[in-house]
Design a protein around this motif. Sequence first.
Motif, PDB file in Angstrom:
ATOM      1  N   LYS A  94     -39.286  25.841  -1.864  1.00 23.40           N
ATOM      2  CA  LYS A  94     -38.127  24.960  -1.677  1.00 23.40           C
ATOM      3  C   LYS A  94     -36.851  25.786  -1.477  1.00 23.40           C
ATOM      4  CE  LYS A  94     -35.548  21.399  -4.162  1.00 23.40           C
ATOM      5  NZ  LYS A  94     -35.432  20.665  -5.416  1.00 23.40           N
ATOM      6  N   LEU A  95     -36.693  26.811  -2.273  1.00 26.54           N
ATOM      7  CA  LEU A  95     -35.517  27.677  -2.184  1.00 26.54           C
ATOM      8  C   LEU A  95     -35.449  28.389  -0.834  1.00 26.54           C
ATOM      9  CD1 LEU A  95     -33.214  28.453  -4.114  1.00 26.54           C
ATOM     10  CD2 LEU A  95     -34.631  30.356  -4.896  1.00 26.54           C
ATOM     11  N   LEU A  96     -36.571  28.970  -0.412  1.00 26.01           N
ATOM     12  CA  LEU A  96     -36.597  29.704   0.852  1.00 26.01           C
ATOM     13  C   LEU A  96     -36.494  28.784   2.068  1.00 26.01           C
ATOM     14  CD1 LEU A  96     -39.277  32.377  -0.067  1.00 26.01           C
ATOM     15  CD2 LEU A  96     -36.840  32.780   0.343  1.00 26.01           C
ATOM     16  N   SER A  97     -36.706  27.498   1.882  1.00 25.23           N
ATOM     17  CA  SER A  97     -36.561  26.521   2.969  1.00 25.23           C
ATOM     18  C   SER A  97     -35.132  26.002   3.089  1.00 25.23           C
ATOM     19  CB  SER A  97     -37.500  25.329   2.732  1.00 25.23           C
ATOM     20  OG  SER A  97     -38.838  25.758   2.735  1.00 25.23           O
ATOM     21  N   ASN A  98     -34.294  26.318   2.124  1.00 25.80           N
ATOM     22  CA  ASN A  98     -32.913  25.852   2.104  1.00 25.80           C
ATOM     23  C   ASN A  98     -32.072  26.689   3.074  1.00 25.80           C
ATOM     24  OD1 ASN A  98     -30.213  25.313   1.504  1.00 25.80           O
ATOM     25  ND2 ASN A  98     -30.524  25.292  -0.701  1.00 25.80           N
ATOM     26  N   LYS A  99     -31.496  26.053   4.085  1.00 31.83           N
ATOM     27  CA  LYS A  99     -30.719  26.789   5.093  1.00 31.83           C
ATOM     28  C   LYS A  99     -29.453  27.411   4.518  1.00 31.83           C
ATOM     29  CE  LYS A  99     -28.065  22.858   6.879  1.00 31.83           C
ATOM     30  NZ  LYS A  99     -26.827  23.281   6.283  1.00 31.83           N
ATOM     31  N   ASP A 100     -29.001  26.946   3.358  1.00 30.96           N
ATOM     32  CA  ASP A 100     -27.791  27.478   2.738  1.00 30.96           C
ATOM     33  C   ASP A 100     -28.078  28.540   1.680  1.00 30.96           C
ATOM     34  OD1 ASP A 100     -26.061  25.976   4.312  1.00 30.96           O
ATOM     35  OD2 ASP A 100     -26.117  24.274   2.941  1.00 30.96           O
ATOM     36  N   PHE A 101     -29.315  28.998   1.636  1.00 26.69           N
ATOM     37  CA  PHE A 101     -29.710  30.093   0.756  1.00 26.69           C
ATOM     38  C   PHE A 101     -30.331  31.167   1.632  1.00 26.69           C
ATOM     39  CE2 PHE A 101     -32.903  32.116  -2.116  1.00 26.69           C
ATOM     40  CZ  PHE A 101     -32.009  32.687  -3.012  1.00 26.69           C
ATOM     41  N   LEU A 102     -29.858  32.374   1.508  1.00 30.66           N
ATOM     42  CA  LEU A 102     -30.291  33.467   2.360  1.00 30.66           C
ATOM     43  C   LEU A 102     -30.921  34.567   1.509  1.00 30.66           C
ATOM     44  CD1 LEU A 102     -30.059  34.977   5.186  1.00 30.66           C
ATOM     45  CD2 LEU A 102     -27.880  35.825   4.335  1.00 30.66           C
ATOM     46  N   VAL A 103     -32.094  35.009   1.923  1.00 36.33           N
ATOM     47  CA  VAL A 103     -32.739  36.162   1.296  1.00 36.33           C
ATOM     48  C   VAL A 103     -33.098  37.131   2.405  1.00 36.33           C
ATOM     49  CG1 VAL A 103     -34.648  37.002  -0.129  1.00 36.33           C
ATOM     50  CG2 VAL A 103     -33.747  34.694  -0.491  1.00 36.33           C
ATOM     51  N   MET A 104     -32.609  38.355   2.278  1.00 38.48           N
ATOM     52  CA  MET A 104     -32.964  39.401   3.236  1.00 38.48           C
ATOM     53  C   MET A 104     -33.705  40.486   2.471  1.00 38.48           C
ATOM     54  SD  MET A 104     -29.465  39.595   5.435  1.00 38.48           S
ATOM     55  CE  MET A 104     -30.007  39.729   7.125  1.00 38.48           C
ATOM     56  N   ALA A 105     -34.792  40.942   3.068  1.00 36.18           N
ATOM     57  CA  ALA A 105     -35.601  41.970   2.422  1.00 36.18           C
ATOM     58  C   ALA A 105     -35.683  43.205   3.298  1.00 36.18           C
ATOM     59  CB  ALA A 105     -37.011  41.441   2.145  1.00 36.18           C
ATOM     60  N   ALA A 106     -35.664  44.346   2.653  1.00 36.75           N
ATOM     61  CA  ALA A 106     -35.874  45.635   3.318  1.00 36.75           C
ATOM     62  C   ALA A 106     -37.315  46.038   3.049  1.00 36.75           C
ATOM     63  CB  ALA A 106     -34.915  46.683   2.765  1.00 36.75           C
ATOM     64  N   ARG A 107     -38.032  46.370   4.130  1.00 37.03           N
ATOM     65  CA  ARG A 107     -39.446  46.744   3.979  1.00 37.03           C
ATOM     66  C   ARG A 107     -39.716  48.056   4.703  1.00 37.03           C
ATOM     67  NH1 ARG A 107     -42.652  40.995   4.593  1.00 37.03           N
ATOM     68  NH2 ARG A 107     -40.785  39.746   4.702  1.00 37.03           N
TER      69      ARG A 107
END
Length: 148
Positions: free
Chosen positions: A42-55
Motif C-alpha cells: 500500500k505504501l509503495l503504491s502511494n504516488k505521494d510516497f517516494l522510495v529510491m534504492a541504490a543497488r
Amino acid sequence: MPVSISRLTSADIPAMIDLLHIFEAVFEMEDFELPANSYLDKLLSNKDFLVMAARDENGKVLGGLTAYVLPSYYEETAELYLYDLGVSPDAQRQGIGRLLLDSLKDYCKKGKFTEFFVQAVEGDTEAMRFYNATGGKPLRVIHYDYEL
C-alpha cells in the motif's frame, strides 16, 4: 562499483525490506519490527510516497531514501520532504549517499517541485556534514513534537 538508483514500486517489496533493515542498522533502531507486506504494498503504491534504492550490479540494495510529496495550497506545485537517507555501513564513504541525493534532485526538477528539504538533528555531525557538502543550506528552526 557500478551503482544504479531506481524508484521502488509495489513490485519491489523484497528491496524495500532490505532497505528497512539498512535503516534499522544505520539509525540504531531498537526492537524494530517489519510492517506487513500488505502495508508495504500500500505504501509503495502511494504516488505521494517516494522510495529510491541504490543497488549494485547484482541487485543488492546498498542504501536508499524515503520522501513525501507535500502539495502546496498556495500554488499548483509541491515540495518534497526527504524523510530518511541511509547507506549500509559496509557501503558508506563510496559516494552512494550523494548519488541518491543527486537522483532526488533530478526527480524534483523533472516533477517541477519548488524545493525539497530534510531535517538533521542538532549534534548529528555526520548528517550535517553530508547535507552541507551536498549543497544543502541550513535553516535554524525549532521543531516541536507532540506525542500521542
